[in-house]
Write a protein that holds these residues in place. Structure first.
Motif, PDB file in Angstrom:
ATOM      1  N   ASP A 274       3.725   3.638  -4.430  1.00 55.74           N
ATOM      2  CA  ASP A 274       2.925   3.249  -3.273  1.00 55.74           C
ATOM      3  C   ASP A 274       3.675   3.476  -1.962  1.00 55.74           C
ATOM      4  O   ASP A 274       3.641   2.654  -1.050  1.00 55.74           O
ATOM      5  N   ARG A 276       4.208   5.268   1.559  1.00 60.25           N
ATOM      6  CA  ARG A 276       3.245   5.786   2.524  1.00 60.25           C
ATOM      7  C   ARG A 276       3.367   7.306   2.652  1.00 60.25           C
ATOM      8  O   ARG A 276       4.462   7.870   2.536  1.00 60.25           O
ATOM      9  N   GLU A 362       1.403   6.738  -1.948  1.00 57.56           N
ATOM     10  CA  GLU A 362       0.255   5.844  -1.999  1.00 57.56           C
ATOM     11  C   GLU A 362      -1.010   6.606  -2.395  1.00 57.56           C
ATOM     12  O   GLU A 362      -1.160   7.786  -2.051  1.00 57.56           O
ATOM     13  N   PRO A 363      -1.933   5.962  -3.090  1.00 58.56           N
ATOM     14  CA  PRO A 363      -3.200   6.626  -3.405  1.00 58.56           C
ATOM     15  C   PRO A 363      -4.076   6.690  -2.163  1.00 58.56           C
ATOM     16  O   PRO A 363      -3.889   5.923  -1.205  1.00 58.56           O
ATOM     17  N   TYR A 366      -7.930   2.536  -2.888  1.00 57.20           N
ATOM     18  CA  TYR A 366      -7.344   1.390  -3.574  1.00 57.20           C
ATOM     19  C   TYR A 366      -8.445   0.602  -4.283  1.00 57.20           C
ATOM     20  O   TYR A 366      -9.570   0.480  -3.768  1.00 57.20           O
ATOM     21  N   ILE A 368     -10.548  -2.573  -5.299  1.00 54.81           N
ATOM     22  CA  ILE A 368     -10.864  -3.806  -4.592  1.00 54.81           C
ATOM     23  C   ILE A 368     -11.790  -4.640  -5.460  1.00 54.81           C
ATOM     24  O   ILE A 368     -12.754  -4.130  -6.038  1.00 54.81           O
ATOM     25  N   PHE A 520     -13.483   1.144  -5.821  1.00 56.61           N
ATOM     26  CA  PHE A 520     -12.372   1.714  -5.069  1.00 56.61           C
ATOM     27  C   PHE A 520     -12.826   1.931  -3.630  1.00 56.61           C
ATOM     28  O   PHE A 520     -13.862   2.542  -3.373  1.00 56.61           O
ATOM     29  N   PRO A 523      -9.214   2.686   2.538  1.00 55.51           N
ATOM     30  CA  PRO A 523      -8.698   1.713   3.511  1.00 55.51           C
ATOM     31  C   PRO A 523      -8.917   2.198   4.939  1.00 55.51           C
ATOM     32  O   PRO A 523      -8.156   3.004   5.466  1.00 55.51           O
ATOM     33  N   TYR A 528      -1.151  -3.545   4.972  1.00 60.36           N
ATOM     34  CA  TYR A 528       0.281  -3.661   4.688  1.00 60.36           C
ATOM     35  C   TYR A 528       1.088  -3.872   5.974  1.00 60.36           C
ATOM     36  O   TYR A 528       1.913  -3.048   6.362  1.00 60.36           O
TER      37      TYR A 528
END
Length: 1009
Positions: A274, A276, A362-363, A366, A368, A520, A523, A528
């Protein structure tokens, strides 16, 4: 007179197998300076720093005790199933990645009926309390170490941490052993040496070749961090574990070794996930490197094999001088491999090939989880729609069970279509939906799984739009069923998503269901935050960062100490293009909680703004003037920086010239290393010892530190200078009517016999005693001082005792009969009395054989103890007074009490009695004036004296707050020197001598924001 410092270094070099030479050890801990009892939270006494921590020390499973003439640590599991441990971290000479180091210690397992079950190893955890149940419960976290396990013959074996291999069998209980761990943190392998020892104490030695137990043992798991401490643990088991003793721990992080030339400390750390997508790679260079070759790629074999002559497309930078590399935007979700080769200076220009490191980006989206799930119907409470989002029936491989209680099933009496609806905590942009269909074992034949569905979405739960119609794949009806339908949600923006199920796979039964769904989201809001939400101790010049939303072009930052102002966008704001900024842009103040949010803005997107969540952090509560943590025993000796009466002989090796003293009676630092104090500290691991002798001219003692460069004391809203002082209390001193200083030692005033000090008068008949407890040294959680009436001065006498015990508040205890075991109000003590802290008033009253306890915050309004009254048969003539105990044998506790008064027929003057054990005879510190002198760059000075001369004689840490307005004649933007002294500088007269400890000189902020 000048302090003469001489050091003798004995370098012992021994050739071990593999022709590696090892230099001298340095002490971490031999426990000699630790008090018996719990070691939790104590600084190590060696020259390499470190702090002790324990797991559940209050149960008595970890203690410091005396053994065979030496002080040692003992640990065990005290009951079946329990996991216990002790250890330390914070070593100042760690075994870094790319280095080889060694550790020495001694251990013994006691002869008893319990089973040996102990694991010992090194740790990389740098947190403040690494010895946690999580570590102890999973010994695989010990990358370097071994186990000591029962072998069924009365002895025990040394085994690998994973228990797979016996390293050495037939070890004996009640035998002390020497252990050496030789750790190569480059190849991730280590050696173990073992020999018998004559006892726990003594200097470390080097092993003989015949002491090798096993060499080249692979780490339990790869490590790229530095080893900074050790853990000694007993994992939970079915029976109580034998007592294990440890002593004489020594450490050598890299002394005497040719340092590794490889790059180390990669950032991101190896195997990190994960990371960045716009991360910048960095590392710590090898000691001789003048340039660096950076290799980066997605193929491990290419990164391993590539070179300057065969770059394979992964040599991304050759011969750069910087120790960082910006690879540009990385692919979301991709794993990368990288290495850094270090290049030596000409003429050799040797290339040192680096280790292979990896990280995963990072994907893009994400997962949720919805906050709630509702449905048109449910077959039973066990098949509620919440089962589709709570991981019911899923294993770690995302395989779903066939149990109908692990999924949602609609009510068969309700006709299709059925629906299931999901609500989220906010509006999101959704990318994908993963579906596990209904998966009972009968699914292949009955076919209840959802087939044809329509997906509806809404931002308010009232107005709905349709995404379209989709078909879900049928489940397998097997317990290893993985999701087999993925639907592209096409970036829909919603807070509510509803699945309307129009048909199932049977077409015969009006029932359907789902096992699990996973959404998914893209974001789009900032996420973060760094510092993390609710973080504390954030510096005023911290870099604040966050992960940007995927669509953002600019970021609007709102930040203020007013949450409502941030929520309503009324706070100070800035607009930035990067996703980081320096906190100093907002002129922050110390000791303040700030709220902030990031709105992500893109005028070309719909919606153009995604309002961010509100986060918070608290700034550091103070600015450090001197916390005494940076001083060492080599080139940064504390008396090099704080000028005292002795001066010093300097150090040619450190380019420190000799210095004459200031002519006063002061001595800064301990005479022998460690020069800074590491046992008596207010916080951190060190304080400054300051011995004063005012018995001869000039009759005062002081020490000065030059502040270079001059310090600005006007920033961040600071308004107070704070200094912490501690000085030993005298055995007993009534320094004013009704006011006394006293000290005491002893294991406790409790049980069947007491150990402590009792300051008393005689009482005939009824009477009472009142006192205000001003301070009590924290030698133990149950160190205590209070008012007492007792039948005699014998240690087993009956008594009544209203006391103050630090974190345990004010309490009422009694020994109801001579030689009986004492009892306490613990079962019924109220939260209010336990919460009481100094200063607090306490009172004990006798009415015949009834005893009553009270406490108060003002000495006027009294609260009766819940334990009132206690019946104790006592004669008419008894003793009344003040009792104190440190609750730790051979450790002295100090206290200060004022407003002491009595009623009744009281006779005699105050006297001191030793209860059960001899009490200290040393004089302690007599009350004297302590003062501070500040100086600015223009030479202006200001002297401020503490108003209470007893502050250096209470035995407890005392906080001295001085408003900065006191120094209004000085330029607070340029404070150049600070002097602390004991005595009367303006009217010096002969006085006593003693020692105080100084810690944590800070600039604090007491005003509200």
């Amino acid at each position: 007179m000048k302090r003469i410092i001489a050091f003798t270094t004995i370098a012992a070099v021994f050739l071990l197998p593999q022709a590696i030479g090892y230099g001298g050890f340095r002490l971490v801990e031999n426990f000699d300076a630790m008090a018996t009892g719990s070691p939790d939270g104590l600084a190590c006494t060696g020259v390499l720093g470190g702090t002790w921590d324990t797991e559940s020390e209050a149960t008595g499973n970890v203690v410091i005790e005396d053994n065979t003439g030496s002080r040692v640590v003992r640990f065990m599991t005290t009951s079946a199933g329990a996991a216990r441990g002790v250890g330390f971290n914070g070593i100042s000479n760690p075994i870094e990645d790319g280095e080889t180091g060694k550790v020495f210690f001694r251990f013994m397992i006691r002869t008893d009926s319990q089973v040996p079950r102990t694991y010992i190893g090194l740790i990389t955890d740098t947190s403040s309390n690494p010895i946690t149940a999580g570590l102890i419960g999973n010994v695989a976290n010990l990358a370097v170490g071994f186990g000591l396990l029962d072998n069924g013959t009365g002895g025990f074996d040394m085994v690998k941490v994973d228990g797979s291999t016996i390293l050495k069998s037939g070890l004996s209980r009640a035998t002390w052993y020497n252990v050496w761990l030789i750790v190569d943190n480059t190849t991730d392998r280590f050696d173990i040496y073992l020999s018998t020892a004559t006892g726990p104490s003594g200097e470390p030695t080097m092993p003989e070749p015949g002491d090798l137990v096993a060499g080249g043992i692979p780490f339990t798991s790869p490590v790229t961090d530095a080893f900074v401490g050790m853990a000694f643990v007993c994992p939970g088991g079915t029976i109580q574990s034998s007592r294990t003793y440890v002593d004489e721990i020594y450490w050598d992080g890299d002394e005497g070794l040719a340092p590794s030339q490889a790059a180390k400390r990669p950032d991101p750390s190896s195997n990190a996930t994960d990371i960045r997508y716009d991360t910048v790679l960095s590392w710590v260079a090898g000691p001789d490197a003048v340039a660096h070759d950076v290799y980066l790629g997605t193929n491990l074999q290419d990164v391993q094999a590539a070179s300057r002559t065969d770059p394979r497309g992964v040599l991304v930078s050759q011969g750069q001088t910087a120790t960082s590399f910006n690879p540009g935007p990385l692919a979301f979700g991709q794993t990368y491999y990288w290495r850094v080769d270090e290049i030596a200076a000409p003429p050799t220009s040797t290339i040192y090939t680096g280790s292979i490191w990896s990280f995963t980006v990072e994907p893009y989206v994400y997962p949720i989880r919805p906050t709630t799930a509702t449905a048109s119907s449910s077959m039973s409470p066990d098949s509620d729609p919440i089962k589709t989002i709570d991981n019911s029936g899923l294993n770690q491989a995302d395989q779903h069970s066939t149990s109908n209680t692990d999924m949602w099933l609609s009510n068969p009496s309700e006709p299709l279509p059925a629906w299931i609806q999901y609500e989220f905590d906010n509006t999101y942009m959704f990318q994908d939906l993963l579906v596990w269909n209904s998966n009972m074992a009968i699914e292949p034949t009955i076919g209840l799984g959802a087939k044809d569905i329509e997906i509806l979405y809404s931002q308010d739960g009232i107005n709905w739009s349709t995404l379209g119609h989709f078909q879900l794949n049928q489940a397998t009806g097997s317990p290893n069923y993985t999701p087999n339908t993925q639907i592209n949600l096409q970036g829909l923006v919603a807070k509510y998503i509803k699945l309307t199920i129009n048909s199932n796979y049977s077409g015969l039964i009006n029932q359907t269901g789902l096992s699990e769904v996973r959404f998914f989201q893209v974001p789009t809001r900032a996420f973060y935050p760094s510092p993390a939400n609710a973080a504390t101790n954030v510096p005023l010049d911290a870099t604040v960062d966050f992960r940007p939303g995927r669509l953002a072009q600019t970021h609007t930052i709102y930040l203020a100490p007013d949450q409502n102002a941030v929520s309503n966008a009324l706070a100070t704001s800035i607009s930035i293009q990067k996703h980081s900024f320096n906190l100093s842009q907002f002129n922050p103040t110390y000791a303040t909680t700030y709220y902030w949010r990031v709105d992500e803005v893109n005028q070309l997107a719909d919606p153009p703004t995604w309002q961010g969540n509100i986060w918070s952090f608290s700034t550091v509560p103070y600015a450090v003037v001197d916390d005494f943590e940076d001083y060492d025993d080599i080139c940064k000796r504390i008396f090099f920086y704080w000028t005292d009466g002795l001066g010093h002989s300097g150090s040619a090796d450190c380019s420190v010239p000799p210095a004459t003293g200031n002519g006063t009676g002061s001595t800064v630092g301990n005479i022998q290393p460690p020069f800074a104090e590491r046992t008596i500290v207010n916080s951190g691991r060190q304080s400054m010892p300051f011995a004063y002798d005012n018995s001869s001219s000039p009759f005062y003692s002081e020490t000065t530190k030059l502040l270079t460069p001059a310090q600005d004391w006007t920033k961040g809203g600071v308004d107070t200078l704070t200094i912490y002082l501690r000085g030993m209390a005298p055995p007993f001193l009534e320094y004013a009517p009704g006011a006394m200083l006293l000290n005491g030692t002893g294991s406790d005033i409790y049980g069947t016999a007491d150990q402590g000090r009792f300051i008393y008068k005689e009482l005939h008949g009824d009477g009472s005693i009142i006192a205000r407890v001003e301070s009590l040294a924290n030698t133990h959680a149950w160190a205590k001082v209070g008012v007492m009436i007792r039948e005699s001065l014998n240690p087993d006498a009956s008594w009544a005792y209203v006391l103050y015990a630090g974190q345990n508040g004010v309490r009422f205890q009694a020994r109801l009969q001579t030689a009986a075991s004492a009892t306490s109000d613990t079962p019924i003590a109220t939260p209010d009395q336990i919460a009481m802290r100094v200063p607090v008033w306490i009172k004990l009253e006798r009415k015949s054989n009834l005893f009553y306890g009270y406490y108060s915050t003002d000495g006027t309004n009294w609260t009766a103890m819940a334990w009132n009254p206690q019946t104790i048969q006592m004669p008419l003539d008894v003793y009344i007074g003040i009792a104190i105990t440190s609750h730790v044998a051979n450790v002295v506790c100090g206290a200060k009490l004022t407003s002491i008064s009595t009623t009744g027929n009281i006779t005699g003057s105050w006297q001191s009695a030793d209860l059960g054990v001899a009490q200290p005879l040393e004089a302690g510190n007599s009350p004297q004036q302590v003062y501070l002198v500040l100086k600015d760059l223009s030479g202006n000075t200001k002297l401020v004296a503490h108003p209470d001369p007893t502050v250096i004689a209470t035995g407890a840490w005392e906080r001295w707050d001085i408003p900065l307005t006191t120094f209004n004649n000085l330029n607070l933007k340029a404070i150049s020197a600070l002097t602390l002294g004991v005595g009367n500088r303006s009217n010096p007269t002969p006085n006593g001598k003693g020692t105080i400890y100084i810690d944590d000189i800070r600039l604090t902020r007491t005003a509200n924001p």
